[in-house]
Enzyme design. Sequence first.
Site, short mmCIF file in Angstrom:
data_model
loop_
_atom_site.label_atom_id
_atom_site.label_comp_id
_atom_site.label_asym_id
_atom_site.label_seq_id
_atom_site.Cartn_x
_atom_site.Cartn_y
_atom_site.Cartn_z
N ASN A 178 -6.72 4.83 -0.92
CA ASN A 178 -5.69 5.63 0.46
C ASN A 178 -5.24 6.79 0.37
O ASN A 178 -5.23 7.55 1.48
CB ASN A 178 -4.62 4.28 1.32
CG ASN A 178 -4.65 3.34 1.63
OD1 ASN A 178 -5.14 2.93 2.01
ND2 ASN A 178 -3.72 2.59 1.63
N SER A 224 0.58 -1.25 0.03
CA SER A 224 -0.26 0.10 0.33
C SER A 224 0.94 0.71 -0.14
O SER A 224 0.23 2.50 -0.76
CB SER A 224 -0.87 0.07 0.82
OG SER A 224 0.09 -0.49 2.87
N HIS A 241 -4.08 -4.93 -4.56
CA HIS A 241 -4.39 -4.05 -3.56
C HIS A 241 -5.82 -4.37 -2.38
O HIS A 241 -6.78 -4.59 -2.84
CB HIS A 241 -3.99 -2.83 -3.27
CG HIS A 241 -4.21 -1.65 -1.98
ND1 HIS A 241 -4.46 -0.71 -2.30
CD2 HIS A 241 -3.48 -2.35 -1.07
CE1 HIS A 241 -4.93 -0.17 -0.39
NE2 HIS A 241 -3.77 -1.73 0.20
N GLU A 286 -7.40 -2.75 -5.62
CA GLU A 286 -7.26 -2.31 -7.03
C GLU A 286 -6.28 -3.45 -7.62
O GLU A 286 -5.08 -3.43 -7.29
CB GLU A 286 -6.53 -1.35 -6.02
CG GLU A 286 -7.43 -0.64 -5.33
CD GLU A 286 -6.25 1.10 -4.26
OE1 GLU A 286 -7.24 2.34 -4.65
OE2 GLU A 286 -6.05 0.66 -4.03
N1 3HC Z 1 -12.42 -11.07 9.13
C1 3HC Z 1 -13.49 -11.71 8.93
N2 3HC Z 1 -15.06 -11.33 8.94
C2 3HC Z 1 -14.87 -10.21 10.03
C3 3HC Z 1 -13.51 -9.35 10.20
C4 3HC Z 1 -13.20 -9.92 10.41
N3 3HC Z 1 -11.43 -8.88 10.74
N4 3HC Z 1 -14.31 -8.34 11.45
C5 3HC Z 1 -15.54 -8.18 10.37
N5 3HC Z 1 -15.83 -9.29 9.91
C6 3HC Z 1 -16.94 -9.52 9.05
C7 3HC Z 1 -18.29 -10.22 10.53
O1 3HC Z 1 -17.98 -11.33 10.24
C8 3HC Z 1 -19.63 -9.92 9.63
O2 3HC Z 1 -19.68 -10.92 8.57
P1 3HC Z 1 -21.20 -11.27 7.83
O3 3HC Z 1 -22.18 -10.21 7.87
O4 3HC Z 1 -21.41 -12.16 6.89
O5 3HC Z 1 -21.36 -11.64 9.41
C9 3HC Z 1 -19.71 -8.52 8.87
O6 3HC Z 1 -18.00 -8.59 8.71
C10 3HC Z 1 -19.75 -6.96 9.66
O7 3HC Z 1 -18.85 -7.09 10.97
P2 3HC Z 1 -19.85 -6.78 12.06
O8 3HC Z 1 -20.97 -6.94 12.01
O9 3HC Z 1 -19.21 -7.38 13.42
O10 3HC Z 1 -19.52 -5.40 12.15
P3 3HC Z 1 -19.50 -3.89 11.56
O11 3HC Z 1 -21.16 -3.72 11.02
O12 3HC Z 1 -19.03 -2.70 12.50
O13 3HC Z 1 -18.93 -3.88 10.47
C11 3HC Z 1 -16.71 -3.86 9.46
C12 3HC Z 1 -17.22 -3.82 10.47
C13 3HC Z 1 -16.57 -4.03 7.60
C14 3HC Z 1 -14.95 -3.74 9.42
C15 3HC Z 1 -17.15 -2.24 9.10
O14 3HC Z 1 -17.13 -1.57 10.40
C16 3HC Z 1 -16.45 -1.22 8.11
O15 3HC Z 1 -16.75 -1.58 6.49
N6 3HC Z 1 -15.65 -0.78 8.25
C17 3HC Z 1 -14.51 -0.32 7.02
C18 3HC Z 1 -13.61 -0.75 6.92
C19 3HC Z 1 -12.31 0.12 5.61
O16 3HC Z 1 -12.73 1.57 5.74
N7 3HC Z 1 -11.77 -1.22 5.51
C20 3HC Z 1 -10.64 -0.27 4.52
C21 3HC Z 1 -9.12 0.49 5.83
S1 3HC Z 1 -8.12 0.67 4.39
C22 3HC Z 1 -7.49 -0.34 3.68
O17 3HC Z 1 -7.02 -2.13 5.14
C23 3HC Z 1 -6.43 -0.21 2.67
C24 3HC Z 1 -5.03 -0.33 3.39
O18 3HC Z 1 -4.06 -0.45 2.44
C25 3HC Z 1 -4.46 1.17 4.88
#
Ligand code: 3HC
Length: 408
Positions: free
Chosen positions: A195, A124, A145, A157
């Site tokens: 990002n 990243s 990515h 990506e």
């Molecule tokens: N591993 C596997 N599955 C997971 C998980 C994990 N770590 N965390 C959550 N899940 C799954 C759950 O099992 C659930 O699945 P289901 O709907 O099939 O039952 C689903 O995700 C939703 O989880 P929760 O209900 O426990 O929690 P939330 O509804 O609060 O969702 C989230 C959690 C999906 C992380 C949500 O908050 C979200 O979309 N957040 C934004 C995340 C984001 O922006 N990520 C990108 C970051 S940038 C990046 O990664 C790039 C890097 O280069 C920096």
Amino acid sequence: MGLMVQEFKKVGVVGLGTMGAGIAEVFARAGFDIVGVEIDQAALDRGRGHVDKSLSRAVEKGKLTEEERSEIDARFTFSASREDLADVDFVVEAVPERMDIKRDVFGDLDRICAPGTILATNTSSLSVTEIAALTDRPEKVVGLHFFNPAPVMKLAEVITTVSTTDETVDVVTEVAKRIGKTPITVGDRGGFVANALLVPYINDGIRLYERQIATREEIDESVKKAAGLPMGPLTLADLVGLDVCLAVMDVLWEEFHDPRYSASPLLRRMVAAGRLGRKTGQGFYKGKDDAPESRRTGRLAQMVREEETLDIGEMLIAAQIDDAMRMIGDGYASAKDVDTALRFGCGYPKGPTELLEDRGAESVITTLVSMGEYSLTTIAVPAPLLMDRLPDVEDSEGHGGCACHGGA
Ligand code: 3HC
């Protein structure tokens, strides 16, 4: 010529940290055999632990049957030797973000894997072009990515370089679709799409926090309220890892030397102190028993609170919309790619151009200008494409033309 995507069976994943393990799980769930490689047994055990935890969670939630889980488990081979990647059809690398480590890994992959095998990096914050140049097959090296949590976020990506062939891009795009991801394809530029839009926004959230404009809870709640985002910037920083956020800010700074990309001093200090977020147990939040913070009383905070046009969430969103309009203006990504990136990579209910549509350019520009008045942004002039969206004053009076562009 390599194999057709339909013939791919075995995929190598190098590095089984949070991202690598998630990526391996995604491929295994899609039916691929996985060779997961780590540097030693202890690292392999940790990697296996990540996969186990994630699959157990899916079983507990009733998303996966025990039988399906066993099938997925059976597709995994774990190895501490890269030599075991000799017969894989595709490789994804997710080792730590250091060029010396990438050099070591890609040197080995180039030697060990068949000449037709495509090598993808999940980097990243490093240049895919530089990584490709470490091999004798730069035309077969791309960025692929993923987003955290990799099993959940649908974006992938695909990053191309000047050396990548169309055939390689086609294969990788096809692979991304086969594992259920939504790919967007862009060139190799600092931060790529998601990002470059997400991390400066997280940095903005941290800046508001360190300048005592609001508490971490207020900041996080504000964007959920303003744009329906699943989590606020400080919670997200803890999820992504503060070290990763800092690395992305620094690469953006190196790439563009725009003050917008100077990392918050607090972010840098937190990383220096080893408070990297969830992976170390402490970031902006400190775990389950962390009580909400009391309101901050900074002098600037008082002035900002008294300013009705300044809503914390709207400020963070406005700056991100401006970044998005600049990126589209530069021709780096289309409006559709930008929206896809934040919807599918970061769980936004609406992408930046849709958020702009909801608010109107005038409102976004007013927010940016007010932020400038309080030194809350380094954006001196709103993006040209954003200015261009301002309603045409003359038009509404039936004269046509635009005053700010010299129309009469
Ligand atoms: N591993 C596997 N599955 C997971 C998980 C994990 N770590 N965390 C959550 N899940 C799954 C759950 O099992 C659930 O699945 P289901 O709907 O099939 O039952 C689903 O995700 C939703 O989880 P929760 O209900 O426990 O929690 P939330 O509804 O609060 O969702 C989230 C959690 C999906 C992380 C949500 O908050 C979200 O979309 N957040 C934004 C995340 C984001 O922006 N990520 C990108 C970051 S940038 C990046 O990664 C790039 C890097 O280069 C920096």
